[in-house]
Design an enzyme around this catalytic site. Structure first.
Site: not given
Length: 298
Positions: A71, A74, A132
């Site tokens: 993640s 992101k 997240s």
């Protein structure tokens, strides 16, 4: 003065000289230069840190080795959104069933967005970076990609992510997803991710979001009423445990293991860096702390 008295005084004076000399010598030895900071050993497969102001490398370990990003992807999702021309952070996005179905099918991290609610772009960015949320990532990709179908818009958005990486000179970086849940072609390096984060942190909205510990969004329901969401808590444990921390983003996954892009400022110096493929949440935080402490010392 008789000879005996004179001899005693001479001996005393000599003793004082000898003692003073010994003190001076031991004092000089005690003022040896401080030892240079020792480069830390980390659990992560790869790590990198640099001085955010100068770009000078402070720590390297397999820093140009391509690894899965989880993640931490992101960061790029947010950067692409924030780079959109004439961006209105208060524009509202209606949450679709497809976003909810996606996180269920992928068993993905979620901002727990409610289908039918209208959520602002700003709120989606908080939902993306703090808990997240892969649902928030999907909503942003759908909103800011181009095309007549959702699939086309998502593909377009991911293309923007890769174009941005190329423009930043991130030659060891490629994205095949908007959230890090890819099909094996989502990779970067500790050095590239650090450069990406450094670039992203220049945006005041981004830097404000990633240093926030908790955020409560108030969304608009289908009926027009206001829904107060459960607070989103930042997954970056450094914010409460390492003095001076200002960001940035966690990541994890079966292939990525445990990742962390981190930054802290002390005495006017900002150290920014990345660890990829660490062994646990505790280990990635320990790795980051070791690197930053070393980075501040060198």
């Amino acid at each position: 003065m008789n000879t005996a008295i004179r001899d005693r005084r001479v001996r005393r004076a000599a003793a004082v000289v000898v003692t003073t000399g010994a003190l001076l010598t031991s004092g000089a030895l005690g003022m040896a230069p401080a030892q240079a900071a020792t480069k830390p050993t980390i659990a992560a497969k790869g790590g990198y840190a640099m001085n955010n102001a100068t770009g000078k490398s402070l720590y390297t370990k397999a820093s140009d080795t391509r690894l899965s990003t989880g993640s931490t992807t992101k960061i790029m999702t947010a950067k692409v959104v924030l780079a959109q021309p004439n961006l209105n952070l208060d524009a509202k996005v209606t949450i679709q069933m497809a976003y909810s179905d996606y996180i269920v099918s992928k068993n993905a991290s979620s901002a727990r967005l409610i289908v039918g609610d209208k959520v602002t772009v700003r709120q989606l960015l908080y939902g993306l970076m703090l808990p997240s949320g892969c649902d928030a990532a999907y909503a942003l990709a759908d909103k800011f990609g181009s095309g007549t179908t959702r699939a086309a818009r998502v593909k377009s958005f991911i293309s923007k992510m890769n174009t941005t990486a190329k423009n930043l000179g991130l030659t060891n970086t490629h994205f095949d997803s908007f959230d890090g849940i890819g099909s094996g072609a989502n990779y970067s390096t500790p050095r590239d991710l650090t450069k990406l984060a450094s670039s992203a942190m220049k945006n005041s909205t981004f830097s404000s979001i990633v240093k926030t510990k908790s955020y409560t969004a108030k969304t608009t329901t289908k009926t027009g009423s206001t829904r107060t969401m459960s607070p989103w808590t930042n997954t970056n444990g450094l914010l409460g445990s390492y003095s001076g921390t200002i960001g940035v983003k966690t990541g994890s996954g079966p292939e990525a293991k445990y990742c962390l892009v981190f930054a802290a400022t002390r005495n006017g110096k900002t150290v920014i860096g990345t660890v990829l493929a660490s062994t646990s949440i505790a280990a990635r935080e320990s790795d980051a702390k070791k690197i930053m402490t070393y980075g501040f010392a060198v």
